[in-house]
Design a protein around this motif. Sequence first.
Motif, PDB file in Angstrom:
ATOM      1  N   SER A 275     -37.026 -56.155  -9.185  1.00 19.68           N
ATOM      2  CA  SER A 275     -38.177 -55.344  -8.802  1.00 19.68           C
ATOM      3  C   SER A 275     -37.859 -54.350  -7.687  1.00 19.68           C
ATOM      4  O   SER A 275     -38.559 -53.358  -7.522  1.00 19.68           O
ATOM      5  N   GLY A 276     -36.811 -54.599  -6.910  1.00 21.03           N
ATOM      6  CA  GLY A 276     -36.514 -53.732  -5.782  1.00 21.03           C
ATOM      7  C   GLY A 276     -37.605 -53.788  -4.726  1.00 21.03           C
ATOM      8  O   GLY A 276     -37.920 -52.790  -4.072  1.00 21.03           O
ATOM      9  N   ALA A 277     -38.194 -54.971  -4.553  1.00 22.01           N
ATOM     10  CA  ALA A 277     -39.327 -55.122  -3.640  1.00 22.01           C
ATOM     11  C   ALA A 277     -38.904 -55.029  -2.175  1.00 22.01           C
ATOM     12  O   ALA A 277     -37.756 -55.312  -1.826  1.00 22.01           O
ATOM     13  N   ASP A 278     -39.842 -54.617  -1.327  1.00 19.74           N
ATOM     14  CA  ASP A 278     -39.609 -54.545   0.118  1.00 19.74           C
ATOM     15  C   ASP A 278     -39.758 -55.910   0.776  1.00 19.74           C
ATOM     16  O   ASP A 278     -39.241 -56.133   1.864  1.00 19.74           O
ATOM     17  N   LEU A 279     -40.493 -56.810   0.124  1.00 21.58           N
ATOM     18  CA  LEU A 279     -40.710 -58.149   0.677  1.00 21.58           C
ATOM     19  C   LEU A 279     -41.084 -59.107  -0.434  1.00 21.58           C
ATOM     20  O   LEU A 279     -41.433 -58.694  -1.554  1.00 21.58           O
ATOM     21  N   TYR A 280     -41.017 -60.389  -0.104  1.00 17.88           N
ATOM     22  CA  TYR A 280     -41.230 -61.447  -1.093  1.00 17.88           C
ATOM     23  C   TYR A 280     -42.228 -62.449  -0.521  1.00 17.88           C
ATOM     24  O   TYR A 280     -41.992 -63.045   0.526  1.00 17.88           O
ATOM     25  N   LEU A 281     -43.351 -62.624  -1.222  1.00 18.76           N
ATOM     26  CA  LEU A 281     -44.406 -63.534  -0.775  1.00 18.76           C
ATOM     27  C   LEU A 281     -44.527 -64.688  -1.773  1.00 18.76           C
ATOM     28  O   LEU A 281     -44.730 -64.471  -2.968  1.00 18.76           O
ATOM     29  N   VAL A 282     -44.373 -65.904  -1.287  1.00 17.99           N
ATOM     30  CA  VAL A 282     -44.453 -67.105  -2.130  1.00 17.99           C
ATOM     31  C   VAL A 282     -45.774 -67.812  -1.830  1.00 17.99           C
ATOM     32  O   VAL A 282     -46.055 -68.139  -0.670  1.00 17.99           O
ATOM     33  N   ILE A 283     -46.577 -68.032  -2.858  1.00 16.98           N
ATOM     34  CA  ILE A 283     -47.915 -68.618  -2.676  1.00 16.98           C
ATOM     35  C   ILE A 283     -47.958 -70.041  -3.210  1.00 16.98           C
ATOM     36  O   ILE A 283     -47.652 -70.284  -4.388  1.00 16.98           O
ATOM     37  N   HIS A 284     -48.329 -70.968  -2.345  1.00 15.19           N
ATOM     38  CA  HIS A 284     -48.510 -72.377  -2.711  1.00 15.19           C
ATOM     39  C   HIS A 284     -49.785 -72.878  -2.048  1.00 15.19           C
ATOM     40  O   HIS A 284     -50.362 -72.220  -1.171  1.00 15.19           O
ATOM     41  N   SER A 285     -50.219 -74.055  -2.463  1.00 13.57           N
ATOM     42  CA  SER A 285     -51.263 -74.788  -1.747  1.00 13.57           C
ATOM     43  C   SER A 285     -50.784 -76.227  -1.687  1.00 13.57           C
ATOM     44  O   SER A 285     -49.857 -76.616  -2.396  1.00 13.57           O
ATOM     45  N   GLN A 286     -51.395 -77.021  -0.825  1.00 15.32           N
ATOM     46  CA  GLN A 286     -50.858 -78.362  -0.598  1.00 15.32           C
ATOM     47  C   GLN A 286     -51.965 -79.400  -0.535  1.00 15.32           C
ATOM     48  O   GLN A 286     -53.141 -79.111  -0.805  1.00 15.32           O
ATOM     49  N   ILE A 287     -51.583 -80.603  -0.168  1.00 15.18           N
ATOM     50  CA  ILE A 287     -52.523 -81.717  -0.116  1.00 15.18           C
ATOM     51  C   ILE A 287     -52.097 -82.639   1.017  1.00 15.18           C
ATOM     52  O   ILE A 287     -50.920 -82.676   1.388  1.00 15.18           O
ATOM     53  N   SER A 288     -53.049 -83.348   1.600  1.00 12.11           N
ATOM     54  CA  SER A 288     -52.756 -84.212   2.745  1.00 12.11           C
ATOM     55  C   SER A 288     -53.503 -85.533   2.585  1.00 12.11           C
ATOM     56  O   SER A 288     -54.590 -85.575   1.987  1.00 12.11           O
TER      57      SER A 288
END
Length: 400
Positions: A275-288
Amino acid sequence: MPCRFCFRIDPALTPFIPHGINVEPTSTRGQNLFRNLFMQRFPFILSSLLICFVLCSPLQAAVEVSWQGKPPVLIDEVYQQQGVSYLAADEVFRSLGLKAHWDSVKHLYSLQLSSGKASFYPGGRFLYLNGRSVAMEHPARFIDEKLRIPESFLTGVLPQLTQRLLVYRNLDPVRYAADSKEEAGLDRLFSLLLRQKRLDSHGPALSAVAIDPGHGGADPGVIALDGSKEKELNLQLAEEVKRRLRMQLGIPVYLTRDGDYLVEQHERFATTTRSGADLYLVIHSQISPSAEKQGIMLFIRQRSVSEGNQGERDESLQLAGALRESLMQDGWHVDPVRAAPLLPLGQGNLPTVLMEVGFLSNRQDLQTLHDPTEQARLAKGIETGLVEYAKRKKQQESLR
């Protein structure tokens, strides 16, 4: 009357006889013809049988585990997933004399230690002990109807929690060496792939963004008590962030997946690289284990100055800082930025942040992630943070 050149053969061999040859008993000449045909085809038959034997034979792997000074215990059921060895959790902990319990209602696995009860969720990237969370490089997962833990849990997490020396030995050195080389090759690949583009001082502050909605397909991620799957919420938010960035900035936004299917980790990195992206964002959610725990957490790669990656860490830290500032201004609760050895962060100097956007174990967070209006508000805060980071970076470059 049958032809004197015809003969009878075992039906099992008919696939190896040329089309058009008839089969009936009888002459010596016919038998000689069959013998010659069979001998011509014999190498093919033999090689086919050998290939079948190799492909159908189960691949064996085994490890030995024990506390230091104790007799080793053999575990001969080891699964390989994406270059990671996984072992049945119940079998491992039983062999180490530890009490463990699976709560099928809460979808929670607990391990009784001298320091307290440690808990983790299938697909989750954190283990919880006495109110603190410990990052796990690879999550536990269900494979063939058993919960299995990665070997990194035994070589890293468990000794850290128990303050005891654990002996772990892989008894399949040939395969282990091959896996190690493969992982080392992937590490080098990641460090080459996730590279930051050279900033054009005359171009836009942000020209392209890559977003990775975690999990997908057969990998649901963590699962809430109401059945909500992390993979679905991750994708919904990623799509909303993409929509806003394209609408407000008109820039290309690349998702590592755009539907409910499994994407291997190296494929996610490949998408980002292309993609030649300027930045990389990784999206997750969690549990506790605690239903009270809520809010957003931001993670960057864990690197030290001695490894020569301080510049890369600073870039990711600046990106995480801009996101945190923007989200907090919009009223979101965001923990301080943390560095952790999490696989989805990859390697290289591309500014990268992993966002744990909420706790599916918290009713308010879960409602927020399901609510389209709140999703849009969260996406707006993320968009603002990304744009602010890009503006600051361009200002810094112009002063050099």
